[in-house]
Design an enzyme around this catalytic site. Sequence first.
Site, PDB file in Angstrom:
ATOM      1  N   TYR A   1       0.853  -1.197   0.000  1.00 44.23           N
ATOM      2  CA  TYR A   1       0.000   0.000   0.000  1.00 44.23           C
ATOM      3  C   TYR A   1       0.882   1.238   0.000  1.00 44.23           C
ATOM      4  O   TYR A   1       2.076   1.162   0.293  1.00 44.23           O
ATOM      5  CB  TYR A   1      -0.956   0.001   1.196  1.00 44.23           C
ATOM      6  CG  TYR A   1      -0.342   0.409   2.512  1.00 44.23           C
ATOM      7  CD1 TYR A   1       0.255  -0.529   3.340  1.00 44.23           C
ATOM      8  CD2 TYR A   1      -0.370   1.745   2.924  1.00 44.23           C
ATOM      9  CE1 TYR A   1       0.817  -0.147   4.552  1.00 44.23           C
ATOM     10  CE2 TYR A   1       0.182   2.131   4.138  1.00 44.23           C
ATOM     11  CZ  TYR A   1       0.777   1.179   4.951  1.00 44.23           C
ATOM     12  OH  TYR A   1       1.321   1.555   6.138  1.00 44.23           O
ATOM     13  N   CYS A   2       0.245   2.389  -0.330  1.00 41.25           N
ATOM     14  CA  CYS A   2       1.001   3.637  -0.385  1.00 41.25           C
ATOM     15  C   CYS A   2       0.101   4.777   0.057  1.00 41.25           C
ATOM     16  O   CYS A   2      -0.571   4.667   1.063  1.00 41.25           O
ATOM     17  CB  CYS A   2       1.560   3.850  -1.780  1.00 41.25           C
ATOM     18  SG  CYS A   2       0.309   3.707  -3.082  1.00 41.25           S
ATOM     19  N   ARG A   3       0.103   5.875  -0.697  1.00 43.98           N
ATOM     20  CA  ARG A   3      -0.644   7.049  -0.234  1.00 43.98           C
ATOM     21  C   ARG A   3      -2.127   6.968  -0.537  1.00 43.98           C
ATOM     22  O   ARG A   3      -2.936   7.600   0.121  1.00 43.98           O
ATOM     23  CB  ARG A   3      -0.055   8.313  -0.862  1.00 43.98           C
ATOM     24  CG  ARG A   3       1.330   8.613  -0.352  1.00 43.98           C
ATOM     25  CD  ARG A   3       1.972   9.771  -1.104  1.00 43.98           C
ATOM     26  NE  ARG A   3       3.363   9.920  -0.686  1.00 43.98           N
ATOM     27  CZ  ARG A   3       4.337  10.327  -1.505  1.00 43.98           C
ATOM     28  NH1 ARG A   3       4.072  10.615  -2.762  1.00 43.98           N
ATOM     29  NH2 ARG A   3       5.563  10.437  -1.045  1.00 43.98           N
ATOM     30  N   GLY A   4      -2.440   6.212  -1.550  1.00 44.97           N
ATOM     31  CA  GLY A   4      -3.845   6.121  -1.924  1.00 44.97           C
ATOM     32  C   GLY A   4      -3.982   5.668  -3.352  1.00 44.97           C
ATOM     33  O   GLY A   4      -2.990   5.354  -4.007  1.00 44.97           O
TER      34      GLY A   4
ATOM     35  N   LEU B   1      -3.050   4.971   3.241  1.00 50.37           N
ATOM     36  CA  LEU B   1      -3.091   5.138   4.680  1.00 50.37           C
ATOM     37  C   LEU B   1      -4.220   6.063   5.144  1.00 50.37           C
ATOM     38  O   LEU B   1      -4.915   5.730   6.110  1.00 50.37           O
ATOM     39  CB  LEU B   1      -1.765   5.673   5.218  1.00 50.37           C
ATOM     40  CG  LEU B   1      -1.895   5.891   6.717  1.00 50.37           C
ATOM     41  CD1 LEU B   1      -1.695   4.595   7.462  1.00 50.37           C
ATOM     42  CD2 LEU B   1      -1.008   6.978   7.222  1.00 50.37           C
TER      43      LEU B   1
END
Lengths: 225, 225
Positions: free
Chosen positions: A177-180, A207
């Site tokens: 996963y990352c920022r969106g 997140l």
Amino acid sequence: MPDDSRSAELFEQLARIGKAVASPRRIELLDLLCQGERGVEALARAAGMSVTNTSQHLQALREARLVETRREGVRIHYRLADDDVCRFFLSLRDLARSRLAEVERLLAGYLLDDGELEPIGRDELLERARRHDVVVLDVRPAEEYEAAHIAGAVSIPLGELEHRLGELPARAEIVAYCRGPFCLLAPQAVEILRERGFRARRFLDGLPEWRLAGLPVATATEGAP
Amino acid sequence: MPDDSRSAELFEQLARIGKAVASPRRIELLDLLCQGERGVEALARAAGMSVTNTSQHLQALREARLVETRREGVRIHYRLADDDVCRFFLSLRDLARSRLAEVERLLAGYLLDDGELEPIGRDELLERARRHDVVVLDVRPAEEYEAAHIAGAVSIPLGELEHRLGELPARAEIVAYCRGPFCLLAPQAVEILRERGFRARRFLDGLPEWRLAGLPVATATEGAP
DNA sequence: CCAGTATTCCAGCGATTTCTGGAATAATGG
DNA sequence: CCATTATTCCAGAAATCGCTGGAATACTGG
């Protein structure tokens, strides 16, 4: 029945918020700040813009009361004023996605967003992480991981991924996963991992969505002996 | 790790929406359009701005895909592209209210918003209206009532209220509503009604909130024989 | 096809915004 | 108290925006 000046003042106030999100640079800063608190220079570096310019845009955001500052020695940390700002940012993002065909086209252009990455949703990820059925991998810069990350996630910034593949279990499924959903880090990570023979998928959100949904979040690296 | 040009394009797209809500005039137009479809000239009149200027701002909103048009003979009707736009507008408005002290100050300056007007919420209004315990009064311009109104509501535009007091029952409690919590029509109506001895309160929200909550809405004046 | 009305297009201006680079300010660590 | 580092303040130039008023366009009803 033309509006009198009093309501004009009100619309003026609403437009203050609007003006704050009228610049792509400021949008990018908000996106970064949704990941957590950060200093001016770090923001400038992450957004690839000059410190002076970054500072100026941050002032604009502060003038609209969307961000607040905290001094720590010589450094000044910026953060979103409250969760509502993050929620608003996400609703702007989602509106852009649903209304602007260009956004969907750009996302598709990254080749990797559709079924390709076998995206996994919040509930399923929560459930499987709880059973230790998957490894949750945070591929954002270390700074953002430290500020806040999905509880139990492992941090390997995308740039270091190739060197640190050994730290990952070869058998388990990995969810990056990352920022969106608009962020490229996780898709690139999945691509790299698959090339190296790992089973990897992408987390549909980032997140901020996880945090706002009230799901467990941890800060810093505490807990690893 | 500066972002590459691809995500820059994405932020550019998000900023299109931002730019659309960066002008107080366009905010006002959106506010009006949340009440329902409307022609250019009507919008210009309601917002107290020139037709040319109104048309220009509407183009800007259309360029951001927030509004769409429908031709009817020589007239062109503008409407919000979908409910998400209305929802986004409301979230912008609510964010401004929670973040900007000036907004609360302005609202308080109207003297009448606090406990003064004994505001009534959605659920309570729905319940009491169902029991015919209150008269629901729409004090917006007739045009907006025709486009959409709370099912069962009576229409008396604020300007005509003083002449048409006879149409209202002297005993029943009257709940006036208008465009929303930032609108001055209902507060003024309550003031007038109370001066004339009616029992009157204000509805906390406006038509858009009622409609988006999925509560019963009617259009035009059908149903009154 | 013509007159009439609603809307949009267009040029021009003044005001605002954005970015840059240099100067000023604030806190720290010797 | 001075040198250092992080940040902000401050012009100035280029681009954009917002409003006005006049011209052009699109449809309707004869």
